[in-house]
Design an enzyme around this catalytic site. Structure first.
Site, PDB file in Angstrom:
ATOM      1  N   TYR A 132      -5.041  -5.423   3.434  1.00 44.39           N
ATOM      2  CA  TYR A 132      -5.949  -6.528   3.778  1.00 44.39           C
ATOM      3  C   TYR A 132      -5.191  -7.656   4.466  1.00 44.39           C
ATOM      4  O   TYR A 132      -5.730  -8.331   5.349  1.00 44.39           O
ATOM      5  CB  TYR A 132      -6.674  -7.050   2.519  1.00 44.39           C
ATOM      6  CG  TYR A 132      -8.027  -6.410   2.317  1.00 44.39           C
ATOM      7  CD1 TYR A 132      -8.139  -5.061   2.010  1.00 44.39           C
ATOM      8  CD2 TYR A 132      -9.199  -7.153   2.460  1.00 44.39           C
ATOM      9  CE1 TYR A 132      -9.374  -4.463   1.842  1.00 44.39           C
ATOM     10  CE2 TYR A 132     -10.446  -6.563   2.293  1.00 44.39           C
ATOM     11  CZ  TYR A 132     -10.528  -5.216   1.982  1.00 44.39           C
ATOM     12  OH  TYR A 132     -11.754  -4.633   1.824  1.00 44.39           O
ATOM     13  N   TYR A 180      -1.786   3.178 -15.231  1.00 44.50           N
ATOM     14  CA  TYR A 180      -1.564   1.739 -14.999  1.00 44.50           C
ATOM     15  C   TYR A 180      -0.631   1.545 -13.800  1.00 44.50           C
ATOM     16  O   TYR A 180      -0.933   0.782 -12.876  1.00 44.50           O
ATOM     17  CB  TYR A 180      -0.951   1.126 -16.254  1.00 44.50           C
ATOM     18  CG  TYR A 180      -0.761  -0.374 -16.209  1.00 44.50           C
ATOM     19  CD1 TYR A 180      -1.850  -1.242 -16.113  1.00 44.50           C
ATOM     20  CD2 TYR A 180       0.514  -0.934 -16.308  1.00 44.50           C
ATOM     21  CE1 TYR A 180      -1.669  -2.621 -16.110  1.00 44.50           C
ATOM     22  CE2 TYR A 180       0.695  -2.311 -16.319  1.00 44.50           C
ATOM     23  CZ  TYR A 180      -0.390  -3.147 -16.219  1.00 44.50           C
ATOM     24  OH  TYR A 180      -0.216  -4.510 -16.218  1.00 44.50           O
ATOM     25  N   GLY A 236     -10.415  -8.929 -23.196  1.00 45.84           N
ATOM     26  CA  GLY A 236     -10.492 -10.394 -23.272  1.00 45.84           C
ATOM     27  C   GLY A 236     -11.467 -10.824 -24.351  1.00 45.84           C
ATOM     28  O   GLY A 236     -12.138  -9.995 -24.984  1.00 45.84           O
TER      29      GLY A 236
END
Ligand code: UDP
Length: 307
Positions: A158, A144, A36
């Site tokens: 979760y 990835y 970024g």
């Protein structure tokens, strides 16, 4: 809402921050700036926007109330994740665990930015969300693919075990302004090469296909999913499917370039075909892409011309 966006200074993350700020949300952007850039978010400073430079593979904490945590941090170009295999595995695994923990502590909604790479080199075409994929876990791309597959499994755990309100979005090839010129992806490579009059590097025979979604459509899909209550993974992509050679020819035409096309070796485990089945996004969100490839490329080329 007060929204945490990890990877918010990246290509897709920064467009998402723009859209959140535009609709009146407060945004906390967390990014370690490996792929970024401050340049992607500089215009947001002073507009309900906070930037934190941090690697979310380490413990993450944000003071105050948080309504949503959107985990978009990861190298996403094959060139980047092949150069940073361990960071890629860590941000997909540890980074997902840490940001899930933050969402749980805050009672916030969590969204995972996942990928069509979870389908690997798909043997089902187009790819519906129900397809389990065909991934080589020990090949170079596995860093990835498997990180994102683990991240999806952790997110669902979760949701099921802690009752966390979760979303999983699977992106297909996304392009648009703010792609890094050197990030190695096909759209940025071809545009940079065409504008410079350099040979266009088609890997393999160029008959492999991809389906290219313009970033504005993608971000609209993300917000629609965030505002829904859909916990199962959802494809967000443009079903318009092109061969890589077709893409090269379109870019040459739109740039008016004199570039030739040269063939280079196909990367290991490069998927032969990829096209999203977006039936569920249409039915659940009423979302579908609006920007045709040529129109999106014109805007993207304009961005690269002014770099
Ligand atoms: N590709 C290409 N030339 C380039 C860069 C990429 O032919 O200069 C091909 C690559 O082999 C793949 C497709 O374009 O088949 C898309 O590659 P990209 O890196 O954009 O993303 P992927 O979809 O593979 O994750």
């Amino acid at each position: 809402m007060r929204v945490v966006v990890t990877g918010g200074a990246g290509f897709l993350g920064s467009h998402l921050c723009d859209a959140l700020v535009a609709r009146g949300d407060d945004v906390v952007c967390i990014d370690n700036l490996v792929t970024g850039s401050h340049d992607n978010v500089a215009h947001l400073f002073g507009h309900r926007f906070t930037f934190v430079e941090h690697d979310v593979s380490n413990h993450v904490w944000v003071p105050g109330e948080v309504d949503a945590v959107l985990h978009f941090a990861s190298p996403a170009s094959p060139r980047d994740y092949l150069e940073m295999p361990i960071q890629t595995l860590k941000v997909g695994s540890l980074g997902t665990h840490n940001t899930l923990g933050l969402a749980k502590a805050k009672g916030a909604t969590f969204m995972l930015a996942s990928t069509s790479e979870v389908y690997g080199d798909p043997q089902v075409h187009p790819q519906p969300e129900s397809y389990w994929g065909h991934v080589n876990p020990v090949g170079p791309r596995g860093v990835y693919d498997e990180a994102k597959r683990f991240a999806e499994a952790m997110t669902m755990a979760y949701h099921r075990y802690h009752g966390l309100d979760t979303r999983i979005v699977r992106f297909f090839n996304t392009y648009g302004p703010r792609m890094r010129p050197g990030d190695g992806r096909v759209v940025s490579n071809f545009i940079v090469q065409a504008l410079a009059g350099d040979p266009i590097t088609v890997y393999g025979d160029g008959n492999q296909t991809r389906s290219f979604g313009y970033v504005d459509d993608t971000v609209r899909g993300v917000l629609a999913l965030l505002d829904s209550s859909e916990h199962d993974p959802l494809n967000i992509g443009n079903p318009g499917e092109f061969t890589v050679r077709e893409l090269a020819e379109i870019v040459i035409e739109l740039t008016g370039s004199t570039s030739s096309i040269v063939c280079e070796p196909l990367p290991v485990d490069d998927p032969t075909q990829r096209q999203p089945d977006i039936t569920r996004a249409r039915e659940l969100l009423g979302w579908e892409p609006e920007v045709a490839l040529r129109d999106g490329l014109v805007s993207t080329i304009e961005h690269f011309r002014h770099l």
